[in-house]
Design a protein around this motif. Structure first.
Motif, PDB file in Angstrom:
ATOM      1  N   CYS A  70       0.867  -1.183   0.000  1.00  0.00           N
ATOM      2  CA  CYS A  70       0.000   0.000   0.000  1.00  0.00           C
ATOM      3  C   CYS A  70       0.899   1.227   0.000  1.00  0.00           C
ATOM      4  CB  CYS A  70      -0.919   0.007   1.223  1.00  0.00           C
ATOM      5  SG  CYS A  70      -2.042   1.431   1.228  1.00  0.00           S
ATOM      6  N   ASP A  72       0.575   3.913   1.617  1.00  0.00           N
ATOM      7  CA  ASP A  72       0.721   4.540   2.935  1.00  0.00           C
ATOM      8  C   ASP A  72       1.784   3.792   3.739  1.00  0.00           C
ATOM      9  OD1 ASP A  72       0.579   5.719   5.370  1.00  0.00           O
ATOM     10  OD2 ASP A  72      -1.558   5.398   5.691  1.00  0.00           O
ATOM     11  N   GLY A 153      -0.749   2.086   9.026  1.00  0.00           N
ATOM     12  CA  GLY A 153      -1.448   2.959   8.070  1.00  0.00           C
ATOM     13  C   GLY A 153      -2.471   3.846   8.763  1.00  0.00           C
ATOM     14  N   SER A 154      -2.686   5.018   8.174  1.00  0.00           N
ATOM     15  CA  SER A 154      -3.506   6.025   8.849  1.00  0.00           C
ATOM     16  C   SER A 154      -4.999   5.723   8.793  1.00  0.00           C
ATOM     17  CB  SER A 154      -3.226   7.391   8.236  1.00  0.00           C
ATOM     18  OG  SER A 154      -3.942   8.363   8.909  1.00  0.00           O
ATOM     19  N   GLY A 155      -5.465   5.120   7.699  1.00  0.00           N
ATOM     20  CA  GLY A 155      -6.901   4.817   7.593  1.00  0.00           C
ATOM     21  C   GLY A 155      -7.362   3.983   8.773  1.00  0.00           C
ATOM     22  N   SER A 156      -6.525   3.012   9.162  1.00  0.00           N
ATOM     23  CA  SER A 156      -6.914   2.155  10.285  1.00  0.00           C
ATOM     24  C   SER A 156      -6.555   2.800  11.626  1.00  0.00           C
ATOM     25  CB  SER A 156      -6.283   0.771  10.148  1.00  0.00           C
ATOM     26  OG  SER A 156      -4.888   0.851  10.015  1.00  0.00           O
ATOM     27  N   PRO A 189     -11.268   2.019   7.784  1.00  0.00           N
ATOM     28  CA  PRO A 189      -9.999   1.317   8.071  1.00  0.00           C
ATOM     29  C   PRO A 189      -9.641   0.245   7.045  1.00  0.00           C
ATOM     30  CG  PRO A 189     -11.724   0.467   9.504  1.00  0.00           C
ATOM     31  CD  PRO A 189     -12.368   1.531   8.642  1.00  0.00           C
ATOM     32  N   CYS A 190     -10.287   0.268   5.865  1.00  0.00           N
ATOM     33  CA  CYS A 190     -10.000  -0.701   4.794  1.00  0.00           C
ATOM     34  C   CYS A 190     -10.236  -2.147   5.234  1.00  0.00           C
ATOM     35  CB  CYS A 190      -8.592  -0.519   4.241  1.00  0.00           C
ATOM     36  SG  CYS A 190      -8.308   1.089   3.502  1.00  0.00           S
ATOM     37  N   CYS A 277      -5.762  -2.608   9.186  1.00  0.00           N
ATOM     38  CA  CYS A 277      -6.400  -2.803   7.878  1.00  0.00           C
ATOM     39  C   CYS A 277      -6.033  -4.162   7.266  1.00  0.00           C
ATOM     40  CB  CYS A 277      -5.946  -1.688   6.948  1.00  0.00           C
ATOM     41  SG  CYS A 277      -4.143  -1.530   6.856  1.00  0.00           S
ATOM     42  N   TRP A 278      -6.645  -4.475   6.084  1.00  0.00           N
ATOM     43  CA  TRP A 278      -6.314  -5.744   5.416  1.00  0.00           C
ATOM     44  C   TRP A 278      -4.812  -5.810   5.123  1.00  0.00           C
ATOM     45  CZ3 TRP A 278      -3.657  -5.687   0.938  1.00  0.00           C
ATOM     46  CH2 TRP A 278      -3.751  -4.563   0.116  1.00  0.00           C
ATOM     47  N   ALA A 279      -4.187  -4.625   4.873  1.00  0.00           N
ATOM     48  CA  ALA A 279      -2.735  -4.592   4.624  1.00  0.00           C
ATOM     49  C   ALA A 279      -2.029  -4.689   5.980  1.00  0.00           C
ATOM     50  CB  ALA A 279      -2.356  -3.317   3.883  1.00  0.00           C
ATOM     51  N   ARG A 281       0.555  -5.302   7.729  1.00  0.00           N
ATOM     52  CA  ARG A 281       1.994  -5.472   7.499  1.00  0.00           C
ATOM     53  C   ARG A 281       2.739  -5.618   8.827  1.00  0.00           C
ATOM     54  NH1 ARG A 281       1.914  -0.093   4.078  1.00  0.00           N
ATOM     55  NH2 ARG A 281       0.712   0.407   5.931  1.00  0.00           N
TER      56      ARG A 281
HETATM   57  S1  SF4 Z   1      -4.888  -0.460   3.311  1.00  0.00           S
HETATM   58 FE1  SF4 Z   1      -4.191   0.272   5.338  1.00  0.00          FE
HETATM   59  S2  SF4 Z   1      -2.316   1.426   4.901  1.00  0.00           S
HETATM   60 FE2  SF4 Z   1      -3.454   1.221   2.974  1.00  0.00          FE
HETATM   61  S3  SF4 Z   1      -4.772   3.046   2.815  1.00  0.00           S
HETATM   62 FE3  SF4 Z   1      -6.000   1.461   3.830  1.00  0.00          FE
HETATM   63  S4  SF4 Z   1      -5.668   1.828   6.028  1.00  0.00           S
HETATM   64 FE4  SF4 Z   1      -4.023   2.918   4.923  1.00  0.00          FE
END
Ligand code: SF4
Length: 297
Positions: A70, A72, A153-156, A189-190, A277-279, A281
């Motif tokens: 990703c 981010d 990541g920021s979304g999560s 948060p994806c 998130c799913w990513a 990492r």
């Molecule tokens: S997958 Fe995770 S790191 Fe990528 S944009 Fe979504 S919350 Fe952010």
């Protein structure tokens, strides 16, 4: 107690941390790959299945083309475990972690996601005042150092919650708070996500436990059967919501719920939620007493 670590081992450590950080950003842990495979197989809602398939193609493209999973790069968060018989210098370890993070950012190069919270200035290093975040644990009967990196990541991370519930709210109140927090986060948060839950402790420990919970291999149950039972209940309740992958519908809102707990005060009932998130990492570096450096997940 063995000999003090030689100075050049910290230089080697900084280089290894740079590799660790890049590996974590590019190479999905096998447990998360398996969890996503299972999710796509069991998904019953067409849009959810399509999104999960797209996520898998994204991971495949990152593998083939040696790309980031990703864009981010996240906030670099490190969990360090140091054995009681390890004669390393913690200050030098912190220095090596910072140096490795900066080296990776400059030489890859990586996007720098870290800014001052006041001026919003970005010094393009992925480090700053008190960042990388480094959490320490000292472990009995070990002589090695283990470093786990989570590029968060920021979304999560933006979907993080804490509440001081009343003891009278009990486990029922904890469940309601966790489920409402995840569902209320929608697609931000994806999803499908790993839900980290901290229960008990003081407010600061509770938040740390929720973050620590997300680094456990995806779906690995808490060793305490009662806590493991709570994890299963929460996972079922979250996935029954129908929120689904990316919040667009499906039976896979969460891949796993991990709970970490601590004793607390008689008049407190703290609960924290940290979503991954799913990513999801994660990278792990172990440095043993014989100077072996082992990179993994
Ligand atoms: S997958 Fe995770 S790191 Fe990528 S944009 Fe979504 S919350 Fe952010």
């Amino acid at each position: 107690m063995g000999q003090s670590w030689p100075r050049d081992r910290y230089e080697k450590m900084a280089d290894a941390v740079a590799k660790l950080y890049v590996k974590a950003l590019k190479d999905m842990p096998p447990d998360v790959r398996i969890a996503l495979d299972k999710a796509v197989q069991r998904e019953t809602v067409p849009v959810g299945k399509t999104i999960l398939g797209t996520i898998q193609r994204n991971i495949g493209a990152a593998d083939r083309e040696d790309l980031l999973i990703c864009q981010d790069t996240g906030t670099p968060v490190y969990f360090v475990q140091m054995g009681e018989y390890c004669n390393a210098n913690p200050v030098a370890i912190e220095r090596a972690i910072r140096q490795g993070t900066e080296e990776a950012t400059a030489s890859h190069p990586l996007r720098s996601s870290v800014v001052s919270p006041i001026t919003r200035q970005n010094n393009q290093t992925n480090t700053g005042y008190r960042v990388p975040v480094i959490h320490w644990e000292f472990i009995e009967d070990r002589d090695d150092v283990e470093i786990v990196v989570v590029p968060k990541g920021s979304g999560s991370e933006n979907m993080t919650y804490f509440r001081m519930l009343l003891p009278a709210d009990g486990v029922k109140g904890i469940k309601r708070f966790v489920v409402e927090s995840v569902i209320g986060s929608g697609g931000n948060p994806c999803p499908p996500v790993i839900v980290g839950v901290g229960i008990g402790g003081s407010s600061d420990l509770c938040m740390l436990l929720a973050k620590k919970a997300i680094i456990r291999p995806c779906g690995e149950a808490n060793p305490d059967p009662e806590v493991a039972h709570l994890e299963t209940d929460l996972l079922q309740a979250i996935n029954a919501s129908g929120l689904g992958p990316m919040g667009l519908g499906g039976i896979n809102t969460a891949l796993a719920v991990h709970v970490e707990h601590a004793a607390t005060h008689i008049s407190q009932n703290p609960v924290a939620v940290n979503i991954q998130c799913w990513a999801a990492r994660r990278g792990r570096l172990i440095i043993d007493a014989d100077d072996n450096f082992v990179l993994g997940f």
